[in-house]
Design a protein around this motif. Structure first.
Motif, mmCIF file in Angstrom:
data_model
loop_
_atom_site.group_PDB
_atom_site.id
_atom_site.type_symbol
_atom_site.label_atom_id
_atom_site.label_comp_id
_atom_site.label_asym_id
_atom_site.label_seq_id
_atom_site.Cartn_x
_atom_site.Cartn_y
_atom_site.Cartn_z
ATOM 1 N N CYS A 7 0.836 -1.205 0.000
ATOM 2 C CA CYS A 7 0.000 0.000 0.000
ATOM 3 C C CYS A 7 0.872 1.257 0.000
ATOM 4 C CB CYS A 7 -0.882 0.014 1.241
ATOM 5 S SG CYS A 7 -2.005 -1.388 1.275
ATOM 6 N N PHE A 8 0.316 2.321 -0.537
ATOM 7 C CA PHE A 8 1.045 3.586 -0.589
ATOM 8 C C PHE A 8 0.230 4.717 0.025
ATOM 9 C CE2 PHE A 8 2.713 1.158 -4.188
ATOM 10 C CZ PHE A 8 4.074 1.284 -3.984
ATOM 11 N N ALA A 9 0.956 5.765 0.391
ATOM 12 C CA ALA A 9 0.392 7.067 0.783
ATOM 13 C C ALA A 9 -0.753 6.913 1.772
ATOM 14 C CB ALA A 9 -0.021 7.834 -0.477
ATOM 15 N N GLY A 10 -1.918 7.542 1.479
ATOM 16 C CA GLY A 10 -3.040 7.558 2.411
ATOM 17 C C GLY A 10 -3.614 6.190 2.728
ATOM 18 N N LYS A 12 -2.051 3.638 3.709
ATOM 19 C CA LYS A 12 -1.342 3.035 4.846
ATOM 20 C C LYS A 12 -2.111 3.228 6.149
ATOM 21 C CE LYS A 12 3.246 3.536 2.894
ATOM 22 N NZ LYS A 12 4.464 4.324 2.927
ATOM 23 N N LEU A 47 -11.038 3.314 -2.146
ATOM 24 C CA LEU A 47 -10.812 2.112 -2.967
ATOM 25 C C LEU A 47 -11.507 2.211 -4.326
ATOM 26 C CD1 LEU A 47 -11.053 -0.680 -0.237
ATOM 27 C CD2 LEU A 47 -9.038 -0.133 -1.624
ATOM 28 N N CYS A 50 -8.963 3.586 -6.637
ATOM 29 C CA CYS A 50 -7.633 2.982 -6.668
ATOM 30 C C CYS A 50 -7.426 2.124 -7.915
ATOM 31 C CB CYS A 50 -7.415 2.098 -5.435
ATOM 32 S SG CYS A 50 -7.080 3.043 -3.946
ATOM 33 N N ARG A 51 -6.176 2.035 -8.312
ATOM 34 C CA ARG A 51 -5.783 1.120 -9.380
ATOM 35 C C ARG A 51 -4.877 0.053 -8.771
ATOM 36 N NH1 ARG A 51 -3.148 5.387 -13.373
ATOM 37 N NH2 ARG A 51 -2.744 6.453 -11.399
ATOM 38 N N ALA A 53 -1.433 -2.355 -9.583
ATOM 39 C CA ALA A 53 -0.306 -2.583 -10.486
ATOM 40 C C ALA A 53 0.342 -3.928 -10.182
ATOM 41 C CB ALA A 53 0.724 -1.469 -10.339
ATOM 42 N N PHE A 72 0.315 -4.273 -6.056
ATOM 43 C CA PHE A 72 0.552 -2.914 -5.569
ATOM 44 C C PHE A 72 -0.734 -2.119 -5.706
ATOM 45 C CE2 PHE A 72 4.588 -4.714 -6.560
ATOM 46 C CZ PHE A 72 5.471 -4.189 -5.628
ATOM 47 N N ILE A 74 -2.653 1.207 -5.778
ATOM 48 C CA ILE A 74 -2.237 2.562 -6.149
ATOM 49 C C ILE A 74 -3.389 3.557 -5.961
ATOM 50 C CG2 ILE A 74 -1.251 3.954 -8.029
ATOM 51 C CD1 ILE A 74 0.566 1.622 -7.426
ATOM 52 N N PRO A 75 -3.322 4.402 -4.940
ATOM 53 C CA PRO A 75 -4.383 5.405 -4.781
ATOM 54 C C PRO A 75 -4.250 6.504 -5.852
ATOM 55 C CG PRO A 75 -2.673 5.733 -3.120
ATOM 56 C CD PRO A 75 -2.296 4.497 -3.906
#
Lengths: 80, 156
Positions: A7-10, A12, A47, A50-51, A53, A72, A74-75
């Motif tokens: 997960c990334f950025a927000g 998390k 969500l 979100c994409r 990857a 992965f 991706i927001p």
């Protein structure tokens, strides 16, 4: 089969740096997003934009989840 | 990584390296950190990226822009990590025979980088709170010259 999701950025805030979800054969990436929403209902709204990857490429959400171990999440981008 | 950097971007150096005998126009855009956003005082930003993918996507966007706008050169570097007020968060440089292509391509590249590439902004405010940036802030911008891609980008 248990799938690792980075997960990334927000995101998390909802799922930590990574999480894992049990996925049945033939399930799609869209199914996986739904499961993540069930895991944390507060994340449902983000969500929807979100994409996902795999191997550094975005995958169509209606596709069946492939054999790669790591996904992965991706927001929406907010660079610049 | 060529397009993702965790140290200060020295754009004058990039610009100096950018001269090309076929270029009559070189355009440099620097996206800089503002001390305010939507009425709130901002102290600094932190950027996070899915670096290998972001690097690859920026490289592909530059290649596409070069052929679409007939550029002699195109460069783009985006910061990750902490960027102070007035610091450069992203730079785009384009060079072409004449100014129209360099300007148009520069706008095309920065719009696509902001909208599509997996890079995220974490804003820190003077009141001690912080927020992750949502979507891009193009609403209200003079943005009608191209179609918006927020959903199309999801590759559905």
């Amino acid at each position: 089969m248990n799938r690792k999701i980075v997960c990334f950025a927000g995101l998390k805030k909802f799922f930590g740096d990574e999480t894992s979800v049990e996925v049945a054969p033939e399930e799609s990436y869209a199914n996986l997003l739904e499961k993540l929403g069930e895991l944390n209902p507060e994340a449902k709204e983000v969500l929807t934009s979100c994409r996902i990857a795999v191997n550094e490429k975005f995958v169509p959400l209606d596709e069946t989840i492939n054999d790669q171990t790591t996904l992965f999440l991706i927001p929406p981008s907010s660079g610049g | 990584m060529k397009h993702i950097q965790n140290t200060a971007i020295n754009y004058s150096e990039l610009f100096d390296d950018f001269r090309h005998p076929h270029s009559g126009a070189v355009v440099l855009f620097s996206g800089e950190v503002r001390d305010n956003n939507k009425g709130r005082a901002v102290t600094h930003l932190e950027y996070e990226a899915y670096a290998p993918m972001a690097n690859k996507m920026i490289s592909e966007i530059l290649e596409e822009a070069k052929s679409r706008f007939n550029l002699n050169q195109a460069a783009c570097v985006h910061r990750v990590g902490r960027v102070e007020i007035s610091g450069c968060a992203v730079v785009v440089i384009t060079g072409s025979g004449h100014r129209k292509e360099a300007y148009d391509a520069n706008r095309y590249i920065i719009d696509r980088v902001k909208n599509e590439v997996p890079i995220w902004k974490h804003e820190f405010f003077a009141d001690g709170t912080s927020e992750w940036g949502q979507n891009c802030d193009c609403v209200g911008d003079d943005h009608h010259h191209h179609q918006h891609h927020h959903h199309y980008e999801r590759a559905e």
